[in-house]
Design an enzyme around this catalytic site. Structure first.
Site, mmCIF file in Angstrom:
data_model
loop_
_atom_site.group_PDB
_atom_site.id
_atom_site.type_symbol
_atom_site.label_atom_id
_atom_site.label_comp_id
_atom_site.label_asym_id
_atom_site.label_seq_id
_atom_site.Cartn_x
_atom_site.Cartn_y
_atom_site.Cartn_z
ATOM 1 N N ASN A 9 3.177 2.190 -4.215
ATOM 2 C CA ASN A 9 1.911 1.731 -3.724
ATOM 3 C C ASN A 9 2.115 1.519 -2.262
ATOM 4 O OD1 ASN A 9 0.392 -0.546 -2.619
ATOM 5 N ND2 ASN A 9 0.294 -1.463 -4.337
ATOM 6 N N LYS A 12 2.184 -1.775 -0.254
ATOM 7 C CA LYS A 12 3.437 -2.485 -0.464
ATOM 8 C C LYS A 12 4.283 -1.959 0.226
ATOM 9 C CE LYS A 12 3.150 -4.183 -5.173
ATOM 10 N NZ LYS A 12 4.096 -4.020 -6.540
ATOM 11 N N ASP A 67 7.983 -7.083 -7.886
ATOM 12 C CA ASP A 67 7.098 -7.411 -8.847
ATOM 13 C C ASP A 67 6.230 -8.648 -8.509
ATOM 14 O OD1 ASP A 67 6.030 -6.348 -11.337
ATOM 15 O OD2 ASP A 67 6.406 -8.313 -12.036
ATOM 16 N N GLY A 150 -5.999 -5.197 -4.036
ATOM 17 C CA GLY A 150 -5.811 -6.239 -5.313
ATOM 18 C C GLY A 150 -6.949 -7.235 -5.300
ATOM 19 N N ASP A 152 -6.815 -9.754 -3.287
ATOM 20 C CA ASP A 152 -7.253 -10.428 -1.827
ATOM 21 C C ASP A 152 -8.615 -10.813 -1.519
ATOM 22 O OD1 ASP A 152 -4.453 -10.273 -1.261
ATOM 23 O OD2 ASP A 152 -4.555 -8.421 0.015
ATOM 24 N N LYS A 172 -1.808 -12.340 6.996
ATOM 25 C CA LYS A 172 -1.289 -12.109 5.642
ATOM 26 C C LYS A 172 0.351 -12.092 5.378
ATOM 27 C CE LYS A 172 -1.302 -9.618 1.244
ATOM 28 N NZ LYS A 172 -1.713 -8.428 0.368
HETATM 29 P P1 IMP Z 1 2.845 -4.941 -9.539
HETATM 30 O O1 IMP Z 1 3.679 -5.890 -8.687
HETATM 31 O O2 IMP Z 1 2.886 -3.468 -8.896
HETATM 32 O O3 IMP Z 1 3.185 -5.023 -11.129
HETATM 33 O O4 IMP Z 1 1.600 -5.202 -9.611
HETATM 34 C C1 IMP Z 1 1.165 -6.396 -9.032
HETATM 35 C C2 IMP Z 1 -0.399 -6.720 -9.026
HETATM 36 O O5 IMP Z 1 -0.783 -7.835 -8.677
HETATM 37 C C3 IMP Z 1 -1.395 -5.848 -8.157
HETATM 38 O O6 IMP Z 1 -1.616 -4.513 -8.707
HETATM 39 C C4 IMP Z 1 -2.403 -6.452 -7.755
HETATM 40 O O7 IMP Z 1 -3.216 -6.470 -8.507
HETATM 41 C C5 IMP Z 1 -1.759 -7.921 -7.841
HETATM 42 N N1 IMP Z 1 -1.173 -8.231 -6.316
HETATM 43 C C6 IMP Z 1 0.233 -8.561 -6.153
HETATM 44 N N2 IMP Z 1 0.176 -8.469 -4.860
HETATM 45 C C7 IMP Z 1 -1.128 -8.789 -4.143
HETATM 46 C C8 IMP Z 1 -1.371 -8.834 -3.023
HETATM 47 O O8 IMP Z 1 -0.761 -9.018 -1.885
HETATM 48 N N3 IMP Z 1 -2.656 -9.068 -2.875
HETATM 49 C C9 IMP Z 1 -3.617 -8.853 -3.742
HETATM 50 N N4 IMP Z 1 -3.301 -8.542 -4.976
HETATM 51 C C10 IMP Z 1 -1.950 -8.620 -5.449
#
Ligand code: IMP
Length: 195
Positions: A9, A12, A67, A150, A152, A172
């Protein structure tokens, strides 16, 4: 110190780099590791460990993974660890936001509380470091703002009076779950607080 960030990602990865200044953060791609680790855990702690451990085992290079997800009180903590796959995996970010809004349509103002949670885990030769960060907010009624990713656009932050997607990247990072977890993580890493 070189650290692999176990994520594909780009958002991230950028947030990791912005906060963990002073460390050489390389992406999973740059490290030449093209695997998707299955998130079979039921907690953020378990899943971040699984991801970091898998890549450390392959490369022998210290690896961090996070995660994260959105826990909505009115939905008994959902989507939680399943945030990225909310609705079964057939939706994109916008689709998942619409699904969330649909599931929240009868929930009154005062019951729309939610939090973003992030757990960072490092696995390396010296041991394991874990750090957790949380960010409180409320689920808004419609998406607003173009920043972030995501959920946000529907995560309303009281302190700023706007959604996380309307906040600047600096705003943020200052309050986000990932920002908080990374700061705690960086302190532990600098003090070598391994488990
Ligand atoms: P993972 O950590 O890759 O399993 O995915 C976490 C999921 O949570 C993401 O795909 C987003 O849908 C949501 N998410 C995690 N962090 C954020 C953020 O900072 N903003 C918005 N959505 C988030």
């Amino acid at each position: 110190m070189k650290i692999i960030a176990a994520t594909k990602n780009k958002n991230k990865l950028r947030e990791f780099g912005e906060i963990l200044k002073g460390f050489e953060i390389i992406s999973q791609e740059e490290a030449g590791v093209d695997i998707d680790v299955e998130e079979t855990g039921t907690t953020f702690e378990e899943n971040s460990y699984l991801k970091a451990k898998a890549i450390y085992d392959i490369t022998g290079i210290t690896t961090i993974a996070d995660d994260s997800g959105l826990c909505v009180d009115a939905l008994n903590g959902e989507p939680g660890v399943y945030s990225a796959r909310y609705g079964g995996g057939g939706y994109d970010d916008k689709g998942r936001v619409q699904l969330l809004l649909k599931n929240m349509k009868d929930v009154p103002d005062n019951e729309r509380t939610a939090r973003f949670v992030c757990v960072i885990t490092l696995v390396g030769d010296e041991g394991i470091i874990t750090a957790r960060g949380e960010c409180e907010g409320r689920i808004d009624y419609e998406p607003k703002g173009e920043n972030g990713f995501g959920y946000d656009p529907v995560f309303f932050v009281e302190q700023y009076g706007k959604t996380m997607a309307e906040a600047t990247p600096d705003e943020k990072n200052a309050i986000s779950h990932r920002g908080k977890a990374l700061k705690i993580f960086a302190e532990k890493l600098n003090k070598k607080e391994y488990n």
